[in-house]
Design a protein around this motif. Structure first.
Motif, PDB file in Angstrom:
ATOM      1  N   UNK A  46       0.810  -1.215   0.000  1.00 36.46           N
ATOM      2  CA  UNK A  46       0.000   0.000   0.000  1.00 36.46           C
ATOM      3  C   UNK A  46       0.847   1.272   0.000  1.00 36.46           C
ATOM      4  N   UNK A  47       1.776   1.366   0.936  1.00 36.16           N
ATOM      5  CA  UNK A  47       2.570   2.593   1.036  1.00 36.16           C
ATOM      6  C   UNK A  47       3.457   2.824  -0.193  1.00 36.16           C
ATOM      7  N   UNK A  48       4.189   1.815  -0.670  1.00 35.73           N
ATOM      8  CA  UNK A  48       4.971   2.058  -1.902  1.00 35.73           C
ATOM      9  C   UNK A  48       4.106   2.511  -3.074  1.00 35.73           C
ATOM     10  N   UNK A  49       2.934   1.885  -3.233  1.00 40.60           N
ATOM     11  CA  UNK A  49       2.051   2.255  -4.338  1.00 40.60           C
ATOM     12  C   UNK A  49       1.484   3.653  -4.138  1.00 40.60           C
ATOM     13  N   UNK A  50       1.137   3.989  -2.897  1.00 39.29           N
ATOM     14  CA  UNK A  50       0.592   5.316  -2.602  1.00 39.29           C
ATOM     15  C   UNK A  50       1.629   6.401  -2.863  1.00 39.29           C
ATOM     16  N   UNK A  51       2.865   6.156  -2.465  1.00 44.72           N
ATOM     17  CA  UNK A  51       3.934   7.136  -2.673  1.00 44.72           C
ATOM     18  C   UNK A  51       4.192   7.367  -4.160  1.00 44.72           C
ATOM     19  N   UNK A  52       4.114   6.304  -4.929  1.00 39.04           N
ATOM     20  CA  UNK A  52       4.349   6.428  -6.364  1.00 39.04           C
ATOM     21  C   UNK A  52       3.202   7.155  -7.062  1.00 39.04           C
ATOM     22  N   UNK A  53       1.970   6.860  -6.639  1.00 38.89           N
ATOM     23  CA  UNK A  53       0.803   7.430  -7.321  1.00 38.89           C
ATOM     24  C   UNK A  53       0.542   8.880  -6.909  1.00 38.89           C
ATOM     25  N   UNK A  54       0.699   9.181  -5.616  1.00 38.78           N
ATOM     26  CA  UNK A  54       0.369  10.520  -5.122  1.00 38.78           C
ATOM     27  C   UNK A  54       1.351  11.569  -5.632  1.00 38.78           C
ATOM     28  N   UNK A  59       4.911  20.733   2.043  1.00 34.83           N
ATOM     29  CA  UNK A  59       5.880  21.181   3.040  1.00 34.83           C
ATOM     30  C   UNK A  59       6.972  20.130   3.273  1.00 34.83           C
ATOM     31  N   UNK A  60       7.472  19.583   2.187  1.00 30.28           N
ATOM     32  CA  UNK A  60       8.598  18.664   2.265  1.00 30.28           C
ATOM     33  C   UNK A  60       8.254  17.228   2.603  1.00 30.28           C
ATOM     34  N   UNK A  61       6.960  16.918   2.783  1.00 35.94           N
ATOM     35  CA  UNK A  61       6.536  15.554   3.126  1.00 35.94           C
ATOM     36  C   UNK A  61       5.619  15.027   2.032  1.00 35.94           C
ATOM     37  N   UNK A  62       5.845  13.804   1.536  1.00 33.63           N
ATOM     38  CA  UNK A  62       4.959  13.238   0.512  1.00 33.63           C
ATOM     39  C   UNK A  62       3.504  13.256   0.977  1.00 33.63           C
ATOM     40  N   UNK A  63       2.598  13.658   0.074  1.00 31.25           N
ATOM     41  CA  UNK A  63       1.178  13.757   0.421  1.00 31.25           C
ATOM     42  C   UNK A  63       0.628  12.432   0.919  1.00 31.25           C
ATOM     43  N   UNK A  65       2.125  10.160   2.654  1.00 28.01           N
ATOM     44  CA  UNK A  65       2.504   9.921   4.055  1.00 28.01           C
ATOM     45  C   UNK A  65       1.703  10.798   5.009  1.00 28.01           C
ATOM     46  N   UNK A  66       1.390  12.027   4.581  1.00 32.14           N
ATOM     47  CA  UNK A  66       0.534  12.882   5.411  1.00 32.14           C
ATOM     48  C   UNK A  66      -0.836  12.242   5.603  1.00 32.14           C
ATOM     49  N   UNK A  67      -1.384  11.677   4.512  1.00 30.01           N
ATOM     50  CA  UNK A  67      -2.687  11.022   4.618  1.00 30.01           C
ATOM     51  C   UNK A  67      -2.587   9.717   5.393  1.00 30.01           C
ATOM     52  N   UNK A  68      -1.432   9.079   5.335  1.00 28.42           N
ATOM     53  CA  UNK A  68      -1.189   7.870   6.131  1.00 28.42           C
ATOM     54  C   UNK A  68      -1.330   8.181   7.623  1.00 28.42           C
ATOM     55  N   UNK A 196      -4.185   7.056   3.078  1.00 30.46           N
ATOM     56  CA  UNK A 196      -5.129   7.172   4.199  1.00 30.46           C
ATOM     57  C   UNK A 196      -5.583   5.791   4.664  1.00 30.46           C
ATOM     58  N   UNK A 197      -5.924   4.924   3.712  1.00 30.22           N
ATOM     59  CA  UNK A 197      -6.387   3.584   4.044  1.00 30.22           C
ATOM     60  C   UNK A 197      -5.299   2.787   4.755  1.00 30.22           C
ATOM     61  N   UNK A 198      -4.037   2.976   4.342  1.00 30.53           N
ATOM     62  CA  UNK A 198      -2.926   2.287   5.000  1.00 30.53           C
ATOM     63  C   UNK A 198      -2.823   2.712   6.461  1.00 30.53           C
ATOM     64  N   UNK A 199      -3.039   4.003   6.740  1.00 30.03           N
ATOM     65  CA  UNK A 199      -3.006   4.477   8.117  1.00 30.03           C
ATOM     66  C   UNK A 199      -4.108   3.871   8.960  1.00 30.03           C
ATOM     67  N   UNK A 200      -5.307   3.767   8.382  1.00 31.92           N
ATOM     68  CA  UNK A 200      -6.425   3.143   9.098  1.00 31.92           C
ATOM     69  C   UNK A 200      -6.116   1.674   9.394  1.00 31.92           C
ATOM     70  N   UNK A 201      -5.601   0.974   8.385  1.00 35.04           N
ATOM     71  CA  UNK A 201      -5.266  -0.435   8.573  1.00 35.04           C
ATOM     72  C   UNK A 201      -4.198  -0.618   9.650  1.00 35.04           C
TER      73      UNK A 201
END
Length: 241
Positions: A46-54, A59-63, A65-68, A196-201
């Protein structure tokens, strides 16, 4: 196809509720495995795919990860609000309020619907992502079914009400998956949602599934099941690639 896969979540939710009515001693092993599957999907897929897609940063942080982090905190806030409401309505087992159990079960149903949406959106990303998310969601829905039935009956609701809430929780992922057939998210929004879903999980795995698995049975076998769950997701991702 997402609806067909969501039927697996439907069956697993019902199975979890069926087990809850009987409370078997080996439940900790199943929950340990479910926790490992969830952690594997979060960290390895989830996180690798989210980082690639987003893509973009805020402010210097991948979107993503903020949603995570936002997803983790949102799940925490919902659980705390439910806990406060439970405390306000009944401080002892003899003063349980049926409405509290129904409210908590309704929250589980809403979460199950989001599980179905996650399956549908994962199919929009690709087959490998879909398989990994489906495995995690289906494994997690055992706990959803178990907890929906348990928490409904725990607060004094009848068995009929508990079964009705269980049925609604089982149908929710199918409805959620079906809804994604009506829309397609842009890649950037999809990446943000997956974060976001990864953070919930992660919150569900670390605050509910794994602690429950080790609470009464802090055995090596439970830890082994967790490790096997994470390793299985690694294998699934490797084969899919």
């Amino acid at each position: 196809m997402p609806v067909v896969v969501a039927l697996g979540a439907f069956l697993m939710t019902l199975f979890g509720g069926w087990v809850a009515g009987r409370v078997v001693d080996r439940r900790h092993l199943v929950l340990g495995l479910a926790g490992g599957l969830m952690l594997g999907v979060i960290g390895l897929d989830l996180l690798p795919e989210a980082l690639e897609a987003a893509g973009e940063e805020v402010f210097g942080v991948p979107a993503a990860l903020l949603l995570f982090v936002a997803g983790f905190l949102a799940a925490h806030a919902v659980e705390r609000m439910l806990a406060l409401r439970r405390a306000a309505h009944g401080a002892s087992p003899d003063e349980r309020t049926p409405q509290v159990g129904l409210t908590a079960a309704a929250a589980m149903i809403g979460h199950s619907a989001m599980d179905g949406i996650a399956i549908g959106l994962a199919f929009q990303v690709g087959g490998g992502m879909a398989v990994a998310v489906a495995v995690a969601v289906i494994a997690h829905d055992f706990a959803d079914g178990f907890n929906t039935y348990t928490i409904t009956s725990l607060y004094g609701n009848t068995r009929r009400r508990a079964l009705l809430m269980l049925g609604a929780a089982a149908l929710a992922p199918v409805a959620g998956a079906a809804s994604t057939l009506l829309f397609t998210l842009p890649e950037q929004l999809l990446g943000i949602y997956l974060g976001f879903f990864a953070g919930v999980l992660l919150y569900l795995a670390t605050s509910d599934i794994l602690p429950e698995a080790h609470h009464e049975h802090p055995a090596r076998s439970t830890l082994l099941c967790t490790l096997l769950g994470a390793a299985f997701i690694w294998l699934v991702i490797g084969v899919a690639e």
